[in-house]
Design a protein around this motif. Sequence first.
Motif, PDB file in Angstrom:
ATOM      1  N   PRO A   1       0.823  -1.210   0.000  1.00  0.00           N
ATOM      2  CA  PRO A   1       0.000   0.000   0.000  1.00  0.00           C
ATOM      3  C   PRO A   1       0.853   1.255   0.000  1.00  0.00           C
ATOM      4  CG  PRO A   1       0.052  -0.972   2.190  1.00  0.00           C
ATOM      5  CD  PRO A   1       0.743  -1.941   1.282  1.00  0.00           C
ATOM      6  N   MET A   2       0.428   2.250  -0.753  1.00  0.00           N
ATOM      7  CA  MET A   2       1.091   3.554  -0.734  1.00  0.00           C
ATOM      8  C   MET A   2       0.464   4.396   0.370  1.00  0.00           C
ATOM      9  SD  MET A   2       1.632   6.290  -3.825  1.00  0.00           S
ATOM     10  CE  MET A   2       2.954   5.283  -4.521  1.00  0.00           C
ATOM     11  N   LEU A   3       1.280   4.976   1.196  1.00  0.00           N
ATOM     12  CA  LEU A   3       0.781   5.741   2.325  1.00  0.00           C
ATOM     13  C   LEU A   3       0.646   7.216   1.957  1.00  0.00           C
ATOM     14  CD1 LEU A   3       2.973   4.187   5.173  1.00  0.00           C
ATOM     15  CD2 LEU A   3       0.765   3.395   4.288  1.00  0.00           C
ATOM     16  N   PRO A   4      -0.503   7.820   2.243  1.00  0.00           N
ATOM     17  CA  PRO A   4      -0.651   9.266   2.008  1.00  0.00           C
ATOM     18  C   PRO A   4       0.399  10.037   2.802  1.00  0.00           C
ATOM     19  CG  PRO A   4      -2.786   8.252   2.437  1.00  0.00           C
ATOM     20  CD  PRO A   4      -1.754   7.203   2.734  1.00  0.00           C
ATOM     21  N   SER A   5       1.029  10.999   2.192  1.00  0.00           N
ATOM     22  CA  SER A   5       2.153  11.686   2.829  1.00  0.00           C
ATOM     23  C   SER A   5       1.740  12.557   4.008  1.00  0.00           C
ATOM     24  CB  SER A   5       2.895  12.539   1.793  1.00  0.00           C
ATOM     25  OG  SER A   5       2.021  13.480   1.203  1.00  0.00           O
ATOM     26  N   ASP A   6       0.436  12.895   4.091  1.00  0.00           N
ATOM     27  CA  ASP A   6      -0.022  13.734   5.204  1.00  0.00           C
ATOM     28  C   ASP A   6      -0.682  12.916   6.307  1.00  0.00           C
ATOM     29  OD1 ASP A   6      -2.239  13.037   3.718  1.00  0.00           O
ATOM     30  OD2 ASP A   6      -3.282  14.948   4.033  1.00  0.00           O
ATOM     31  N   LEU A   7      -0.432  11.618   6.323  1.00  0.00           N
ATOM     32  CA  LEU A   7      -1.056  10.723   7.292  1.00  0.00           C
ATOM     33  C   LEU A   7      -0.665  11.098   8.722  1.00  0.00           C
ATOM     34  CD1 LEU A   7      -2.881   8.273   6.638  1.00  0.00           C
ATOM     35  CD2 LEU A   7      -0.909   6.814   7.080  1.00  0.00           C
ATOM     36  N   GLN A   8      -1.650  11.053   9.627  1.00  0.00           N
ATOM     37  CA  GLN A   8      -1.393  11.334  11.039  1.00  0.00           C
ATOM     38  C   GLN A   8      -1.417  10.079  11.906  1.00  0.00           C
ATOM     39  OE1 GLN A   8      -4.280  14.356  12.122  1.00  0.00           O
ATOM     40  NE2 GLN A   8      -2.834  15.990  11.691  1.00  0.00           N
ATOM     41  N   GLN A   9      -2.244   9.106  11.534  1.00  0.00           N
ATOM     42  CA  GLN A   9      -2.331   7.875  12.303  1.00  0.00           C
ATOM     43  C   GLN A   9      -2.244   6.683  11.357  1.00  0.00           C
ATOM     44  OE1 GLN A   9      -5.518   7.606  15.220  1.00  0.00           O
ATOM     45  NE2 GLN A   9      -5.654   9.836  15.381  1.00  0.00           N
TER      46      GLN A   9
ATOM     47  N   SER B   1      11.279  -3.899   7.652  1.00  0.00           N
ATOM     48  CA  SER B   1      11.185  -2.718   8.512  1.00  0.00           C
ATOM     49  C   SER B   1      10.164  -1.761   7.915  1.00  0.00           C
ATOM     50  CB  SER B   1      12.549  -2.027   8.644  1.00  0.00           C
ATOM     51  OG  SER B   1      12.821  -1.228   7.503  1.00  0.00           O
ATOM     52  N   LEU B   2       9.811  -0.753   8.674  1.00  0.00           N
ATOM     53  CA  LEU B   2       8.819   0.217   8.208  1.00  0.00           C
ATOM     54  C   LEU B   2       9.361   1.123   7.121  1.00  0.00           C
ATOM     55  CD1 LEU B   2       7.144   1.206  11.611  1.00  0.00           C
ATOM     56  CD2 LEU B   2       6.446  -0.546   9.965  1.00  0.00           C
ATOM     57  N   VAL B   3      10.673   1.080   6.919  1.00  0.00           N
ATOM     58  CA  VAL B   3      11.268   1.829   5.808  1.00  0.00           C
ATOM     59  C   VAL B   3      10.696   1.323   4.485  1.00  0.00           C
ATOM     60  CG1 VAL B   3      13.422   2.395   4.624  1.00  0.00           C
ATOM     61  CG2 VAL B   3      13.377   2.241   7.116  1.00  0.00           C
ATOM     62  N   ASP B   4      10.435   0.018   4.408  1.00  0.00           N
ATOM     63  CA  ASP B   4       9.953  -0.586   3.167  1.00  0.00           C
ATOM     64  C   ASP B   4       8.548  -0.146   2.788  1.00  0.00           C
ATOM     65  OD1 ASP B   4      12.343  -2.044   2.966  1.00  0.00           O
ATOM     66  OD2 ASP B   4      11.565  -3.632   4.250  1.00  0.00           O
ATOM     67  N   VAL B   5       7.783   0.366   3.736  1.00  0.00           N
ATOM     68  CA  VAL B   5       6.434   0.841   3.417  1.00  0.00           C
ATOM     69  C   VAL B   5       6.325   2.360   3.471  1.00  0.00           C
ATOM     70  CG1 VAL B   5       5.271  -1.275   4.105  1.00  0.00           C
ATOM     71  CG2 VAL B   5       5.693   0.481   5.814  1.00  0.00           C
ATOM     72  N   GLY B   6       7.453   3.044   3.664  1.00  0.00           N
ATOM     73  CA  GLY B   6       7.480   4.495   3.568  1.00  0.00           C
ATOM     74  C   GLY B   6       7.109   5.260   4.819  1.00  0.00           C
ATOM     75  N   VAL B   7       7.102   4.613   5.985  1.00  0.00           N
ATOM     76  CA  VAL B   7       6.707   5.299   7.217  1.00  0.00           C
ATOM     77  C   VAL B   7       7.629   6.470   7.572  1.00  0.00           C
ATOM     78  CG1 VAL B   7       6.458   5.014   9.721  1.00  0.00           C
ATOM     79  CG2 VAL B   7       5.450   3.337   8.157  1.00  0.00           C
ATOM     80  N   PRO B   8       8.972   6.354   7.409  1.00  0.00           N
ATOM     81  CA  PRO B   8       9.832   7.486   7.793  1.00  0.00           C
ATOM     82  C   PRO B   8       9.529   8.792   7.070  1.00  0.00           C
ATOM     83  CG  PRO B   8      11.131   5.497   7.562  1.00  0.00           C
ATOM     84  CD  PRO B   8       9.762   5.164   7.030  1.00  0.00           C
ATOM     85  N   SER B   9       8.860   8.730   5.925  1.00  0.00           N
ATOM     86  CA  SER B   9       8.555   9.952   5.175  1.00  0.00           C
ATOM     87  C   SER B   9       7.262  10.619   5.622  1.00  0.00           C
ATOM     88  CB  SER B   9       8.463   9.633   3.672  1.00  0.00           C
ATOM     89  OG  SER B   9       7.380   8.756   3.409  1.00  0.00           O
ATOM     90  N   LEU B  10       6.579  10.035   6.611  1.00  0.00           N
ATOM     91  CA  LEU B  10       5.312  10.591   7.088  1.00  0.00           C
ATOM     92  C   LEU B  10       5.592  11.632   8.171  1.00  0.00           C
ATOM     93  CD1 LEU B  10       3.269   7.270   7.334  1.00  0.00           C
ATOM     94  CD2 LEU B  10       3.413   8.861   5.406  1.00  0.00           C
ATOM     95  N   HIS B  11       5.845  12.843   7.772  1.00  0.00           N
ATOM     96  CA  HIS B  11       6.331  13.876   8.692  1.00  0.00           C
ATOM     97  C   HIS B  11       5.254  14.399   9.641  1.00  0.00           C
ATOM     98  CE1 HIS B  11      10.081  13.721   6.599  1.00  0.00           C
ATOM     99  NE2 HIS B  11       9.536  14.107   5.453  1.00  0.00           N
ATOM    100  N   ASP B  12       3.985  14.035   9.413  1.00  0.00           N
ATOM    101  CA  ASP B  12       2.899  14.459  10.298  1.00  0.00           C
ATOM    102  C   ASP B  12       2.406  13.314  11.175  1.00  0.00           C
ATOM    103  OD1 ASP B  12       2.882  17.055   9.225  1.00  0.00           O
ATOM    104  OD2 ASP B  12       1.553  16.450   7.594  1.00  0.00           O
TER     105      ASP B  12
ATOM    106  N   MET C   1      15.740   0.777   9.607  1.00  0.00           N
ATOM    107  CA  MET C   1      17.071   0.211   9.351  1.00  0.00           C
ATOM    108  C   MET C   1      17.909   1.192   8.560  1.00  0.00           C
ATOM    109  SD  MET C   1      16.292  -3.782   8.300  1.00  0.00           S
ATOM    110  CE  MET C   1      15.778  -4.998   9.488  1.00  0.00           C
ATOM    111  N   GLY C   2      19.207   0.936   8.515  1.00  0.00           N
ATOM    112  CA  GLY C   2      20.108   1.691   7.654  1.00  0.00           C
ATOM    113  C   GLY C   2      20.244   3.155   7.999  1.00  0.00           C
ATOM    114  N   GLY C   3      20.122   3.503   9.272  1.00  0.00           N
ATOM    115  CA  GLY C   3      20.287   4.891   9.676  1.00  0.00           C
ATOM    116  C   GLY C   3      19.079   5.766   9.439  1.00  0.00           C
ATOM    117  N   VAL C   4      18.009   5.187   8.887  1.00  0.00           N
ATOM    118  CA  VAL C   4      16.777   5.948   8.669  1.00  0.00           C
ATOM    119  C   VAL C   4      16.049   6.098  10.003  1.00  0.00           C
ATOM    120  CG1 VAL C   4      14.594   6.022   7.420  1.00  0.00           C
ATOM    121  CG2 VAL C   4      16.622   5.055   6.325  1.00  0.00           C
ATOM    122  N   LEU C   5      15.392   7.246  10.219  1.00  0.00           N
ATOM    123  CA  LEU C   5      14.735   7.528  11.493  1.00  0.00           C
ATOM    124  C   LEU C   5      13.222   7.563  11.342  1.00  0.00           C
ATOM    125  CD1 LEU C   5      17.007  10.431  12.797  1.00  0.00           C
ATOM    126  CD2 LEU C   5      17.271   7.967  13.156  1.00  0.00           C
ATOM    127  N   LEU C   6      12.531   7.270  12.429  1.00  0.00           N
ATOM    128  CA  LEU C   6      11.090   7.459  12.470  1.00  0.00           C
ATOM    129  C   LEU C   6      10.780   8.957  12.477  1.00  0.00           C
ATOM    130  CD1 LEU C   6      10.032   4.786  15.110  1.00  0.00           C
ATOM    131  CD2 LEU C   6       9.498   4.745  12.676  1.00  0.00           C
TER     132      LEU C   6
END
Length: 320
Positions: free
Chosen positions: A113-121, A134-145, A162-167
């Motif tokens: 699934p593609m996650l909306p970039s403005d997702l809050q929950q 890891s959640l990097v594979d589904v794009g969670v670190p890019s959810l800045h909100d 993983m790989g130095g990427v942050l939540l």
Amino acid sequence: MEELVNLRYLNIKDSKELKLRWDLLSSKFPDLEDLRLEWSMNNIMVEDLMKLQKLERLDGWTCGIQDFNCYINALRHNYLNHCKILVQLKRGHMYLSDRILRIEKCGPGEGMPMLPSDLQQLIMESCDFGGVRSLVDVGVPSLHDLTILRLSEVANLKALVMGGVLLPSSLKKLMIFKCHELEQIFSTSQVLPNLESILIEDCKAVEEIFGEPHLDENIKVTNLPKLTLVSLNGLPRLRSICGGGLLMACDSIQRLDIGRCWMLKTLPPLLHSRLPSLEIRAERRWWESMQWEWEGEGNNSPSEHVLQPFVRLRDGVSTS
């Protein structure tokens, strides 16, 4: 129909028998801003919705995961103010309601699934995304909100990142249940200035909450200024909350719940920085098995006699 060319609001809920030419929707109603559909109308093509350039509210669209991904990708620079979308899966479903996405029983082979970039929950329950580790594979670190993340029975998940990427640093509440391959929750470089609560239950492989610093990392303190609650239950392999002597600065801490974490023998330094507001709840057997360090100059580890007044012990084994 020509008289409705300026139509901005169209509500066809409870109109199961209505037959419409969805391919003409954008040409007949180019100014449509608010579209409310009957959930059973699952024949609406994503291409037709994408042509509604002025749409601000979409309520009641039922689709498959490929159409959902295509539509979310098209909305990258044109957010909806309100939306309710149901994605039908083989055994479960995905439900997007405004900025909250719940994914239930998504199995391997159904697509990512593609996650909306403005997702809050974001809520994931009983999911197996195949090769996702890891959640990097589904794009969670890019959810800045993102403020709330809840994971329950997510298969094959080895680490959150993983790989130095942050939540996302916007995260406020983290809840993890029955993710049995998860070993570590946070890396030492993770920045979580808004985190308020951590709840982790029944995860068989978790050994650390905050990992031990690498040799090339000059990190000595994990700052969690808004953290008020830490609840750790049913983590049979948990050995430390902060690895490698990492200090934990959390002046807002109010409650620490420990249950069925029999290998955990120490509490992290600086946990008791504001003792009057702290309450510790734990099993008596676990508390009596703790290993305490002698107090001395330069030693920030909490001592038993300092913490004892703030401990609420229970007999028996916790089931929560």
